[in-house]
Design an enzyme around this catalytic site. Structure first.
Site, PDB file in Angstrom:
ATOM      1  N   CYS A 113     -11.084  28.471  39.976  1.00  0.00           N
ATOM      2  CA  CYS A 113     -10.548  29.747  39.462  1.00  0.00           C
ATOM      3  C   CYS A 113     -11.325  30.266  38.257  1.00  0.00           C
ATOM      4  O   CYS A 113     -11.168  31.425  37.865  1.00  0.00           O
ATOM      5  CB  CYS A 113      -9.077  29.580  39.091  1.00  0.00           C
ATOM      6  SG  CYS A 113      -8.063  28.967  40.434  1.00  0.00           S
ATOM      7  N   HIS A 257      -7.238  34.876  34.146  1.00  0.00           N
ATOM      8  CA  HIS A 257      -7.036  34.453  35.528  1.00  0.00           C
ATOM      9  C   HIS A 257      -5.564  34.638  35.874  1.00  0.00           C
ATOM     10  O   HIS A 257      -4.676  34.290  35.087  1.00  0.00           O
ATOM     11  CB  HIS A 257      -7.457  32.988  35.677  1.00  0.00           C
ATOM     12  CG  HIS A 257      -7.053  32.396  36.986  1.00  0.00           C
ATOM     13  ND1 HIS A 257      -7.325  33.021  38.179  1.00  0.00           N
ATOM     14  CD2 HIS A 257      -6.382  31.255  37.292  1.00  0.00           C
ATOM     15  CE1 HIS A 257      -6.849  32.286  39.170  1.00  0.00           C
ATOM     16  NE2 HIS A 257      -6.266  31.220  38.659  1.00  0.00           N
ATOM     17  N   ASN A 287      -2.368  34.523  43.302  1.00  0.00           N
ATOM     18  CA  ASN A 287      -3.546  33.930  42.664  1.00  0.00           C
ATOM     19  C   ASN A 287      -4.702  33.951  43.665  1.00  0.00           C
ATOM     20  O   ASN A 287      -4.660  33.255  44.669  1.00  0.00           O
ATOM     21  CB  ASN A 287      -3.178  32.489  42.258  1.00  0.00           C
ATOM     22  CG  ASN A 287      -4.325  31.718  41.645  1.00  0.00           C
ATOM     23  OD1 ASN A 287      -5.471  32.138  41.722  1.00  0.00           O
ATOM     24  ND2 ASN A 287      -4.017  30.580  41.057  1.00  0.00           N
TER      25      ASN A 287
HETATM   26  N1  ACO Z   1      10.590  27.317  46.313  1.00  0.00           N
HETATM   27  C1  ACO Z   1      11.723  26.724  45.936  1.00  0.00           C
HETATM   28  N2  ACO Z   1      11.726  25.586  45.219  1.00  0.00           N
HETATM   29  C2  ACO Z   1      10.541  25.055  44.889  1.00  0.00           C
HETATM   30  C3  ACO Z   1       9.323  25.645  45.256  1.00  0.00           C
HETATM   31  C4  ACO Z   1       9.377  26.814  46.004  1.00  0.00           C
HETATM   32  N3  ACO Z   1       8.285  27.466  46.418  1.00  0.00           N
HETATM   33  N4  ACO Z   1       8.313  24.887  44.776  1.00  0.00           N
HETATM   34  C5  ACO Z   1       8.861  23.862  44.114  1.00  0.00           C
HETATM   35  N5  ACO Z   1      10.219  23.965  44.187  1.00  0.00           N
HETATM   36  C6  ACO Z   1      11.229  23.067  43.629  1.00  0.00           C
HETATM   37  C7  ACO Z   1      10.693  21.693  43.340  1.00  0.00           C
HETATM   38  O1  ACO Z   1      10.729  20.913  44.516  1.00  0.00           O
HETATM   39  C8  ACO Z   1      11.652  21.218  42.290  1.00  0.00           C
HETATM   40  O2  ACO Z   1      12.822  20.778  42.949  1.00  0.00           O
HETATM   41  P1  ACO Z   1      13.645  19.507  42.359  1.00  0.00           P
HETATM   42  O3  ACO Z   1      14.058  19.914  40.974  1.00  0.00           O
HETATM   43  O4  ACO Z   1      14.764  19.380  43.324  1.00  0.00           O
HETATM   44  O5  ACO Z   1      12.672  18.385  42.359  1.00  0.00           O
HETATM   45  C9  ACO Z   1      12.005  22.482  41.518  1.00  0.00           C
HETATM   46  O6  ACO Z   1      11.627  23.579  42.367  1.00  0.00           O
HETATM   47  C10 ACO Z   1      11.289  22.619  40.197  1.00  0.00           C
HETATM   48  O7  ACO Z   1       9.933  22.282  40.391  1.00  0.00           O
HETATM   49  P2  ACO Z   1       8.884  22.382  39.217  1.00  0.00           P
HETATM   50  O8  ACO Z   1       7.590  21.838  39.719  1.00  0.00           O
HETATM   51  O9  ACO Z   1       9.454  21.798  37.976  1.00  0.00           O
HETATM   52  O10 ACO Z   1       8.805  23.943  39.019  1.00  0.00           O
HETATM   53  P3  ACO Z   1       8.017  24.709  37.939  1.00  0.00           P
HETATM   54  O11 ACO Z   1       8.941  25.524  37.136  1.00  0.00           O
HETATM   55  O12 ACO Z   1       7.043  23.826  37.213  1.00  0.00           O
HETATM   56  O13 ACO Z   1       7.143  25.711  38.808  1.00  0.00           O
HETATM   57  C11 ACO Z   1       4.937  25.973  39.638  1.00  0.00           C
HETATM   58  C12 ACO Z   1       6.224  25.195  39.752  1.00  0.00           C
HETATM   59  C13 ACO Z   1       5.207  27.441  39.938  1.00  0.00           C
HETATM   60  C14 ACO Z   1       3.933  25.436  40.652  1.00  0.00           C
HETATM   61  C15 ACO Z   1       4.415  25.840  38.204  1.00  0.00           C
HETATM   62  O14 ACO Z   1       4.359  24.496  37.830  1.00  0.00           O
HETATM   63  C16 ACO Z   1       3.073  26.447  38.047  1.00  0.00           C
HETATM   64  O15 ACO Z   1       2.877  27.638  38.194  1.00  0.00           O
HETATM   65  N6  ACO Z   1       2.064  25.652  37.660  1.00  0.00           N
HETATM   66  C17 ACO Z   1       0.742  26.159  37.490  1.00  0.00           C
HETATM   67  C18 ACO Z   1       0.061  25.969  38.763  1.00  0.00           C
HETATM   68  C19 ACO Z   1      -0.842  27.102  39.128  1.00  0.00           C
HETATM   69  O16 ACO Z   1      -0.768  28.193  38.667  1.00  0.00           O
HETATM   70  N7  ACO Z   1      -1.682  26.785  40.065  1.00  0.00           N
HETATM   71  C20 ACO Z   1      -2.557  27.734  40.579  1.00  0.00           C
HETATM   72  C21 ACO Z   1      -3.851  27.125  40.819  1.00  0.00           C
HETATM   73  S1  ACO Z   1      -4.523  26.556  39.387  1.00  0.00           S
HETATM   74  C22 ACO Z   1      -5.022  27.768  38.573  1.00  0.00           C
HETATM   75  O17 ACO Z   1      -5.188  28.828  39.090  1.00  0.00           O
HETATM   76  C23 ACO Z   1      -5.212  27.470  37.198  1.00  0.00           C
END
Ligand code: ACO
Length: 351
Positions: A113, A257, A287
């Site tokens: 990214c 980004h 993204n």
């Molecule tokens: N829909 C519903 N529930 C979901 C989903 C979904 N799509 N995805 C995860 N969950 C659930 C999980 O299973 C978890 O359930 P549990 O509590 O029963 O275990 C719950 O939601 C919370 O999960 P978390 O991982 O704590 O959620 P978080 O608030 O951290 O959000 C996310 C997850 C959106 C992936 C976040 O961590 C994030 O955005 N991280 C950055 C990652 C990113 O942007 N990556 C892109 C590529 S890298 C880059 O571009 C830099």
């Protein structure tokens, strides 16, 4: 030394829109969850006949038209991508061929990214030293082809698209004033996309509890990536301001980004600025990895958020881990751009 000015910009998004509701019909997720946790409402998905080269080419043609630069005069083409159509020929070489840009060197750059800002940095060095007088810098991705559509933690985040800028050398001060590249390979396990012939990185499955990686699909520890992204976004802004001897008051817009709106909100809070200072269009695009910054930049121009004389900060962060940042003094006045009414993309392509 020359200054590397951004004289052209263009983006291309595939037509097909995939909404959160569409995804919620196939896996256990909801529109509300995706919007609240990421800020994403929809993304564009390439058609089966589309290629990364095709997306890149469309963005390139638009950027060349804005710059008024004939493809035959282009001297360097860099395509940042993690989703090339082939390992070789490079996407950049294919774009070069379709443009018939016979004077140009061309190569792909892999920095996930962060790729667009990495490519912008490299092209700026080439222009500044006089090694080339112009460069076409493209970020292009087909993320939909490398997602596990059953993995709700990753498949809701990404979209397809391409964006490009033209850099041209000038003795007039401005353009890409300074930039820096960073990396941290010790954390490479938190965000991966394996190659066709690779063995998975062992730490990913053991340390983070991922049942994956599945070959050729993205694996990610979302929480660790979130912490990394927030930290480096703040540090990048602080570092580039120090490098340029500027303050946040001098900055008109930060184009980061486009990964997650909460990352931007958190960074804004830590920097003590309004989230409005961070341009965001991820609600509509998701993204798009290396394409996200040039796509956002084009939308910001279209929205009237960028004017001649503005200082902008571009910040990329992503797999590798990598991050990179650039300070741009925007010089080309949007109002001064003249695109002939007869302009047609095919005019720049090979007959
Ligand atoms: N829909 C519903 N529930 C979901 C989903 C979904 N799509 N995805 C995860 N969950 C659930 C999980 O299973 C978890 O359930 P549990 O509590 O029963 O275990 C719950 O939601 C919370 O999960 P978390 O991982 O704590 O959620 P978080 O608030 O951290 O959000 C996310 C997850 C959106 C992936 C976040 O961590 C994030 O955005 N991280 C950055 C990652 C990113 O942007 N990556 C892109 C590529 S890298 C880059 O571009 C830099």
């Amino acid at each position: 030394m020359n200054y590397a000015h951004i004289t052209g910009w263009g983006s291309y998004l595939p037509e097909q829109i995939l909404t959160n509701e569409d995804i919620a019909r196939t896996i256990d997720t909801t529109d509300a969850w995706i919007r609240q946790r990421t800020g994403i409402g929809q993304r564009r998905i390439a058609a089966s006949r589309d290629t990364t080269t095709g997306l890149a080419l469309q963005a390139a043609l638009r950027a060349l038209a804005v710059a008024g630069l004939p493809a035959a005069d282009v001297e360097l083409i860099i395509v940042a991508t993690s989703t090339p159509d082939y390992m070789f020929p490079s996407t950049a070489c294919q774009v070069q061929g379709h443009l018939n840009a016979t004077r140009a060197g061309a190569f792909d750059l892999s920095a996930a990214c962060s790729g667009f800002v990495y490519a912008l940095h490299m092209a700026t060095q080439a222009v500044a030293t006089g090694s080339v007088s112009n460069a076409l810098v493209i970020g292009a991705e087909m993320m939909s082809r490398v997602l596990d559509w059953q993995d709700r933690e990753t498949c809701v985040l990404f979209g397809d698209g391409a964006g490009a800028v033209v850099l041209q050398g000038s003795s007039r001060p401005g353009g890409v004033l300074t930039s820096k590249l960073r990396s941290d390979g010790l954390q490479s396990d938190i965000l991966c996309l394996s190659a066709a012939n690779s063995n998975p990185i062992p730490a990913l499955s053991s340390e983070n509890g991922h049942a994956r990686p599945v070959q050729n699909t993205i694996s990610m520890n979302g929480r660790r990536v979130f912490r990394f992204a927030t930290r480096v976004l703040v540090e990048s802004v602080q570092d580039i301001l120090a490098m340029a001897n500027l303050t946040l008051d001098d900055i008109s817009l930060i184009v980061p980004h486009q990964a997650n709106f909460r990352i931007l909100e958190s960074a804004a809070k830590q920097l003590g600025v309004s989230p409005e200072l961070f341009y965001t269009n991820l609600e509509d695009t998701g993204n798009t990895s290396a394409a996200s910054i040039p796509v956002a930049l084009c939308k910001a121009v279209e929205d009237g958020r960028i004017h001649s004389g503005d200082h902008l900060i571009l910040v990329g962060f992503g797999g590798g881990l990598t991050w990179a940042y650039a300070l741009v003094e925007w010089q080309k006045d949007v109002a001064s751009i003249y695109i002939p009414a007869t302009y047609h993309a095919a005019a720049f392509a090979r007959a």
